[in-house]
Write a protein that holds these residues in place. Structure first.
Motif, PDB file in Angstrom:
ATOM      1  N   PRO A 194      12.489   3.642  -1.414  1.00 21.41           N
ATOM      2  CA  PRO A 194      11.722   2.554  -0.789  1.00 21.41           C
ATOM      3  C   PRO A 194      10.379   2.273  -1.482  1.00 21.41           C
ATOM      4  N   GLY A 195       9.722   3.322  -1.980  1.00 28.59           N
ATOM      5  CA  GLY A 195       8.435   3.107  -2.662  1.00 28.59           C
ATOM      6  C   GLY A 195       8.619   2.226  -3.880  1.00 28.59           C
ATOM      7  N   MET A 196       9.625   2.559  -4.684  1.00 27.32           N
ATOM      8  CA  MET A 196       9.861   1.780  -5.905  1.00 27.32           C
ATOM      9  C   MET A 196      10.338   0.370  -5.553  1.00 27.32           C
ATOM     10  N   MET A 212      -5.943   3.784   5.800  1.00 25.13           N
ATOM     11  CA  MET A 212      -6.966   2.847   6.285  1.00 25.13           C
ATOM     12  C   MET A 212      -7.809   2.298   5.147  1.00 25.13           C
ATOM     13  N   TRP A 213      -8.021   3.098   4.099  1.00 28.30           N
ATOM     14  CA  TRP A 213      -8.748   2.603   2.912  1.00 28.30           C
ATOM     15  C   TRP A 213      -8.048   1.389   2.315  1.00 28.30           C
ATOM     16  N   LYS A 214      -6.739   1.285   2.513  1.00 26.72           N
ATOM     17  CA  LYS A 214      -5.998   0.136   1.994  1.00 26.72           C
ATOM     18  C   LYS A 214      -5.923  -0.975   3.043  1.00 26.72           C
ATOM     19  N   ILE A 244      -3.784  21.139  -9.813  1.00 25.82           N
ATOM     20  CA  ILE A 244      -2.927  22.093  -9.096  1.00 25.82           C
ATOM     21  C   ILE A 244      -2.672  21.619  -7.668  1.00 25.82           C
ATOM     22  N   PHE A 245      -3.703  21.052  -7.037  1.00 27.56           N
ATOM     23  CA  PHE A 245      -3.607  20.538  -5.671  1.00 27.56           C
ATOM     24  C   PHE A 245      -3.287  21.656  -4.679  1.00 27.56           C
ATOM     25  N   GLY A 246      -4.060  22.730  -4.806  1.00 28.39           N
ATOM     26  CA  GLY A 246      -3.930  23.866  -3.910  1.00 28.39           C
ATOM     27  C   GLY A 246      -5.213  24.680  -3.971  1.00 28.39           C
ATOM     28  N   GLY A 291       0.847  -1.202   0.000  1.00 28.99           N
ATOM     29  CA  GLY A 291       0.000   0.000   0.000  1.00 28.99           C
ATOM     30  C   GLY A 291       0.875   1.242   0.000  1.00 28.99           C
ATOM     31  N   ILE A 292       0.624   2.147  -0.931  1.00 28.48           N
ATOM     32  CA  ILE A 292       1.370   3.421  -0.975  1.00 28.48           C
ATOM     33  C   ILE A 292       0.361   4.557  -0.998  1.00 28.48           C
ATOM     34  N   VAL A 293       0.527   5.512  -0.109  1.00 31.40           N
ATOM     35  CA  VAL A 293      -0.463   6.593   0.012  1.00 31.40           C
ATOM     36  C   VAL A 293       0.202   7.966   0.104  1.00 31.40           C
ATOM     37  N   LEU A 346      -4.997   1.767  -8.958  1.00 30.22           N
ATOM     38  CA  LEU A 346      -4.406   3.104  -8.946  1.00 30.22           C
ATOM     39  C   LEU A 346      -5.505   4.147  -8.708  1.00 30.22           C
ATOM     40  N   GLU A 347      -5.407   4.843  -7.588  1.00 30.51           N
ATOM     41  CA  GLU A 347      -6.290   5.991  -7.328  1.00 30.51           C
ATOM     42  C   GLU A 347      -5.457   7.237  -7.591  1.00 30.51           C
ATOM     43  N   LEU A 348      -5.717   7.905  -8.700  1.00 33.94           N
ATOM     44  CA  LEU A 348      -4.806   8.990  -9.098  1.00 33.94           C
ATOM     45  C   LEU A 348      -5.489  10.358  -8.965  1.00 33.94           C
ATOM     46  N   GLY A 349      -5.264  11.226  -9.906  1.00 32.08           N
ATOM     47  CA  GLY A 349      -5.641  12.623  -9.701  1.00 32.08           C
ATOM     48  C   GLY A 349      -7.033  12.988 -10.164  1.00 32.08           C
ATOM     49  N   GLY A 350      -7.307  14.291 -10.105  1.00 35.79           N
ATOM     50  CA  GLY A 350      -8.603  14.797 -10.542  1.00 35.79           C
ATOM     51  C   GLY A 350      -8.528  16.250 -10.978  1.00 35.79           C
ATOM     52  N   THR A 371      -2.308   5.170  -4.066  1.00 39.62           N
ATOM     53  CA  THR A 371      -2.997   6.459  -4.220  1.00 39.62           C
ATOM     54  C   THR A 371      -1.931   7.520  -4.358  1.00 39.62           C
ATOM     55  N   GLY A 372      -2.044   8.342  -5.406  1.00 36.99           N
ATOM     56  CA  GLY A 372      -1.051   9.393  -5.597  1.00 36.99           C
ATOM     57  C   GLY A 372      -1.195  10.022  -6.969  1.00 36.99           C
ATOM     58  N   SER A 373      -0.101  10.551  -7.467  1.00 38.17           N
ATOM     59  CA  SER A 373      -0.161  11.334  -8.705  1.00 38.17           C
ATOM     60  C   SER A 373      -0.193  10.423  -9.937  1.00 38.17           C
ATOM     61  N   PRO A 374      -0.748  10.922 -11.043  1.00 38.47           N
ATOM     62  CA  PRO A 374      -0.769  10.130 -12.278  1.00 38.47           C
ATOM     63  C   PRO A 374       0.635   9.737 -12.733  1.00 38.47           C
ATOM     64  N   ALA A 375       1.598  10.640 -12.607  1.00 37.28           N
ATOM     65  CA  ALA A 375       2.951  10.342 -13.101  1.00 37.28           C
ATOM     66  C   ALA A 375       3.534   9.140 -12.372  1.00 37.28           C
ATOM     67  N   TRP A 389       0.016  12.356   1.149  1.00 39.18           N
ATOM     68  CA  TRP A 389       0.045  13.106   2.405  1.00 39.18           C
ATOM     69  C   TRP A 389      -1.221  13.919   2.667  1.00 39.18           C
ATOM     70  N   ASN A 390      -2.176  13.932   1.740  1.00 42.81           N
ATOM     71  CA  ASN A 390      -3.289  14.878   1.921  1.00 42.81           C
ATOM     72  C   ASN A 390      -4.342  14.393   2.914  1.00 42.81           C
ATOM     73  N   PHE A 391      -4.584  13.056   2.940  1.00 45.12           N
ATOM     74  CA  PHE A 391      -5.438  12.451   3.973  1.00 45.12           C
ATOM     75  C   PHE A 391      -4.666  11.231   4.477  1.00 45.12           C
ATOM     76  N   MET A 420       2.805  -1.270   4.283  1.00 44.67           N
ATOM     77  CA  MET A 420       2.341   0.091   3.962  1.00 44.67           C
ATOM     78  C   MET A 420       3.531   1.029   3.865  1.00 44.67           C
ATOM     79  N   LYS A 421       3.493   1.909   2.831  1.00 38.51           N
ATOM     80  CA  LYS A 421       4.482   2.984   2.771  1.00 38.51           C
ATOM     81  C   LYS A 421       3.765   4.333   2.750  1.00 38.51           C
ATOM     82  N   PRO A 422       3.562   4.933   3.930  1.00 39.48           N
ATOM     83  CA  PRO A 422       2.996   6.283   3.973  1.00 39.48           C
ATOM     84  C   PRO A 422       3.986   7.289   3.390  1.00 39.48           C
ATOM     85  N   ALA A 423       3.500   8.478   3.035  1.00 35.12           N
ATOM     86  CA  ALA A 423       4.346   9.515   2.446  1.00 35.12           C
ATOM     87  C   ALA A 423       5.362  10.031   3.475  1.00 35.12           C
TER      88      ALA A 423
HETATM   89  P1  NAD Z   1       2.925  11.299  -5.327  1.00 35.01           P
HETATM   90  O1  NAD Z   1       2.533  10.403  -6.438  1.00 35.01           O
HETATM   91  O2  NAD Z   1       4.123  12.133  -5.472  1.00 35.01           O
HETATM   92  O3  NAD Z   1       3.150  10.440  -3.998  1.00 35.01           O
HETATM   93  C1  NAD Z   1       2.198   9.528  -3.535  1.00 35.01           C
HETATM   94  C2  NAD Z   1       2.922   8.394  -2.821  1.00 35.01           C
HETATM   95  O4  NAD Z   1       3.754   7.726  -3.767  1.00 35.01           O
HETATM   96  C3  NAD Z   1       3.834   8.857  -1.687  1.00 35.01           C
HETATM   97  O5  NAD Z   1       3.818   7.904  -0.659  1.00 35.01           O
HETATM   98  C4  NAD Z   1       5.195   8.878  -2.364  1.00 35.01           C
HETATM   99  O6  NAD Z   1       6.264   8.715  -1.458  1.00 35.01           O
HETATM  100  C5  NAD Z   1       5.083   7.675  -3.289  1.00 35.01           C
HETATM  101  N1  NAD Z   1       5.988   7.731  -4.444  1.00 35.01           N
HETATM  102  C6  NAD Z   1       6.489   8.827  -5.079  1.00 35.01           C
HETATM  103  N2  NAD Z   1       7.306   8.461  -6.084  1.00 35.01           N
HETATM  104  C7  NAD Z   1       7.329   7.103  -6.084  1.00 35.01           C
HETATM  105  C8  NAD Z   1       7.984   6.129  -6.880  1.00 35.01           C
HETATM  106  N3  NAD Z   1       8.808   6.477  -7.871  1.00 35.01           N
HETATM  107  N4  NAD Z   1       7.757   4.825  -6.618  1.00 35.01           N
HETATM  108  C9  NAD Z   1       6.930   4.444  -5.638  1.00 35.01           C
HETATM  109  N5  NAD Z   1       6.282   5.325  -4.822  1.00 35.01           N
HETATM  110  C10 NAD Z   1       6.485   6.631  -5.050  1.00 35.01           C
HETATM  111  O7  NAD Z   1       1.630  12.147  -5.010  1.00 35.01           O
HETATM  112  P2  NAD Z   1       1.477  13.319  -3.955  1.00 35.01           P
HETATM  113  O8  NAD Z   1       1.935  14.565  -4.555  1.00 35.01           O
HETATM  114  O9  NAD Z   1       2.044  12.887  -2.649  1.00 35.01           O
HETATM  115  O10 NAD Z   1      -0.118  13.306  -3.754  1.00 35.01           O
HETATM  116  C11 NAD Z   1      -0.957  14.038  -4.540  1.00 35.01           C
HETATM  117  C12 NAD Z   1      -1.595  13.178  -5.621  1.00 35.01           C
HETATM  118  O11 NAD Z   1      -2.379  12.133  -5.044  1.00 35.01           O
HETATM  119  C13 NAD Z   1      -2.566  13.984  -6.446  1.00 35.01           C
HETATM  120  O12 NAD Z   1      -2.411  13.693  -7.814  1.00 35.01           O
HETATM  121  C14 NAD Z   1      -3.919  13.526  -5.950  1.00 35.01           C
HETATM  122  O13 NAD Z   1      -4.974  13.722  -6.834  1.00 35.01           O
HETATM  123  C15 NAD Z   1      -3.668  12.104  -5.654  1.00 35.01           C
HETATM  124  N6  NAD Z   1      -4.698  11.572  -4.736  1.00 35.01           N
HETATM  125  C16 NAD Z   1      -5.677  10.762  -5.254  1.00 35.01           C
HETATM  126  C17 NAD Z   1      -6.693  10.278  -4.435  1.00 35.01           C
HETATM  127  C18 NAD Z   1      -7.776   9.403  -4.997  1.00 35.01           C
HETATM  128  O14 NAD Z   1      -8.540   8.829  -4.225  1.00 35.01           O
HETATM  129  N7  NAD Z   1      -7.890   9.249  -6.304  1.00 35.01           N
HETATM  130  C19 NAD Z   1      -6.704  10.602  -3.084  1.00 35.01           C
HETATM  131  C20 NAD Z   1      -5.706  11.438  -2.586  1.00 35.01           C
HETATM  132  C21 NAD Z   1      -4.701  11.912  -3.427  1.00 35.01           C
END
Ligand code: NAD
Length: 487
Positions: A216-218, A164-166, A387-389, A152-154, A254-258, A232-236, A156-158, A179-182
């Motif tokens: 560590p995430g990778m 817990m969702w994971k 933008i996330f702001g 599980g990777i999540v 993958l739960e990504l952006g909006g 859960t995180g960014s599309p990239a 920092w916003n929630f 689990m790997k929190p941010a």
């Molecule tokens: P991020 O993708 O940079 O980081 C998210 C997590 O991934 C962090 O734990 C980070 O350490 C890890 N991570 C970063 N690079 C990694 C890599 N190369 N390999 C493995 N893990 C890696 O995202 P962010 O900036 O922390 O969070 C904002 C993004 O999360 C936004 O795009 C937002 O929309 C998205 N988000 C989506 C939901 C949803 O339910 N769809 C909920 C919350 C946030």
């Protein structure tokens, strides 16, 4: 316990709290004060390997995956009771670590965390299979089995809510978890990890290693011992994970952006729409995946709506997250603040009209004014990119077809809202918008019992929450028992 009373935090691997093998640490900072809250052991690939092995051993040898489902449920309920008993501590921890207003954590994050765990604890002994009648001389049935070790990777916003969702559905299904929190927000997950051990979760069932992503995430998502990745995180980063993890063919959610459209038709209840649009974009300082950042307003009400939105934005209280009446706390980091301010500059250079805000507020703390732009369209960065702001973009439309076309002209598909008193229009437009969730005459509602996720593209694939999440963490095993008479 306040964060500063525990100045150094370790990693949860197996049932032990360990420093990283390298001895390295990182700092987590209070975004409201810019002061260091704690140092945290920084894992690398070697620590991740230990954690995955601990989770694998726990899964293969049991007892978690093999114990009576009702017993697993009892343990998760015990964990929930401990989380409930530490409510104020966890609320404060989250507020300090993420810069979130304490009132919002108390009202939203925290109850959702607790409810999520209790909801999935209730599922443990209700995950059933099917008997599929194929032929008279065979008993053929399909069992639901846990998928195994979950990564599980999540973000920092929630922090705790997303974790817990994971954790809750994965554990309820009998999986073990790493689990790997941010790195920005490690503290709440580590604390609930302590409570999990106190609740009696067996060694290795839950491992928690917060830290940076690329190392560590990778290492976690490319580890061959992982059966399922839930990210859960960014599309990239989501795309990178999908590409790099492919070698092991794990299951991936993958739960990504909006970049969610919030459409206000000219027959809408304007007061309610303005109120909800304000919260929809500025809640959690706009650091919300489903933030309603593209506010599409019918031309007949555009000017009045925008004026009222600007008025409300100017009156939102920005400041100390611990003050009860604060609506916007700081952004999570200097990096995030710079990113958001960069988008303000781009908006100005692309010809959008700045109606309010746009600047950093005096520090310490990464504070920013609630910002409203009008005259935005989908070709501008303000209209296309997440933008996330705290930045709202108001756009103008003339009819329903144009509103739907504008709403769908986006790489994102997470959520959308529409405001109308016309029942036919409400259901018709809700059916035409490409989004995993569509709200009608409200914004931002969600519940642990309802599936959550995007419809592909930059919003990701798969579903968190609801009974859908059980699909993420179970597989189907077909069993064919011959009933043919033996000769
Ligand atoms: P991020 O993708 O940079 O980081 C998210 C997590 O991934 C962090 O734990 C980070 O350490 C890890 N991570 C970063 N690079 C990694 C890599 N190369 N390999 C493995 N893990 C890696 O995202 P962010 O900036 O922390 O969070 C904002 C993004 O999360 C936004 O795009 C937002 O929309 C998205 N988000 C989506 C939901 C949803 O339910 N769809 C909920 C919350 C946030």
């Amino acid at each position: 316990m306040t964060p500063t009373q525990v100045p150094h935090r370790r990693l949860l691997i197996g049932s032990e709290w360990r420093d990283s093998l390298s001895g390295r640490t990182f700092e987590t900072v209070d975004p409201a004060t810019e002061e260091v809250l704690a140092t945290v052991a920084e894992p690398d690939a070697a620590d991740i390997d230990l954690a995955v092995r601990a989770a694998r051993t726990a899964f293969d040898r049991g007892p978690w995956s093999t114990m009576r489902a009702a017993e697993r449920a009892r343990m998760l309920h015990r964990w929930a009771a401990l989380i409930e008993a530490h409510q104020e501590e966890l609320v404060l921890l989250e507020s300090h670590d993420a810069g979130k207003p304490v009132a919002a954590v108390r009202r939203q994050d925290y109850p959702t965390v607790l409810d999520c765990l209790e909801y999935y604890a209730g599922w443990c002994d209700k995950i059933t299979g099917d008997v599929v009648p194929v032929r008279p001389d065979a008993l053929t049935y399909v069992r639901r089995v846990p998928v195994g070790v979950v990564a599980g990777i999540v973000p920092w916003n929630f922090p705790l809510m997303n974790a817990m969702w994971k954790m809750a559905p994965a554990l309820a299904c009998g999986c073990t978890v790493v689990m790997k929190p941010a790195a920005e927000t490690p503290l709440s997950a580590l604390r609930v990890g302590e409570l999990a051990l106190e609740a009696g979760l067996p060694p290795g069932v839950l491992n928690i290693l917060p830290g940076p992503g690329p190392g560590p995430g990778m290492a976690l998502v490319t580890h061959p011992g992982i059966d399922k990745i839930t990210f859960t995180g960014s599309p990239a980063v989501g795309k990178l994970i999908m590409e790099r993890a492919a070698v092991n063919v794990p299951r991936i959610t993958l739960e990504l952006g909006g970049k969610s459209p919030n459409i206000v038709f000219d027959d809408a209840d304007l007061d309610a729409a303005v109120r909800a649009a304000t919260a929809g974009v500025f809640f959690n300082s706009g650091q919300v995946c489903s933030a309603g950042t593209r506010i599409l307003v019918h031309e007949a009400i555009h000017d009045e709506f925008t004026a009222r939105l600007v008025e409300r934005a100017k009156n939102l209280k920005v400041g100390d997250p611990r003050a009860a009446d604060t609506y916007l706390g700081p952004l999570v980091s200097q990096k995030q603040l710079d990113r958001v301010l960069g988008y303000v500059e781009r908006g100005l250079s692309e010809g959008a009209t700045l109606r309010s805000g746009g600047s950093r507020l005096a520090g310490p703390g990464y504070y920013m004014e609630p910002t409203v732009f009008s005259d935005v369209d989908n070709t501008m960065a303000l209209g296309r990119e997440e933008i996330f702001g705290p930045v709202a973009s108001v756009m103008r439309f003339t009819d329903d077809d144009e509103a739907v076309a504008m709403a769908n002209d986006s790489p994102y598909s997470l959520a959308a809202a529409l405001w109308t008193n016309d029942l036919t229009r409400a259901h018709t437009v809700a059916g035409r918008i490409r989004a995993g969730t569509v709200w009608v005459n409200t914004y931002g509602q969600s519940d642990n019992r309802l599936p959550w996720g995007g419809l592909g593209g930059d919003s990701g694939v798969g579903r968190d929450l609801g009974s859908s999440a059980l699909e993420n963490f179970t597989d189907r095993r077909t069993v064919w028992v011959s009933l043919a008479p033996r000769r």
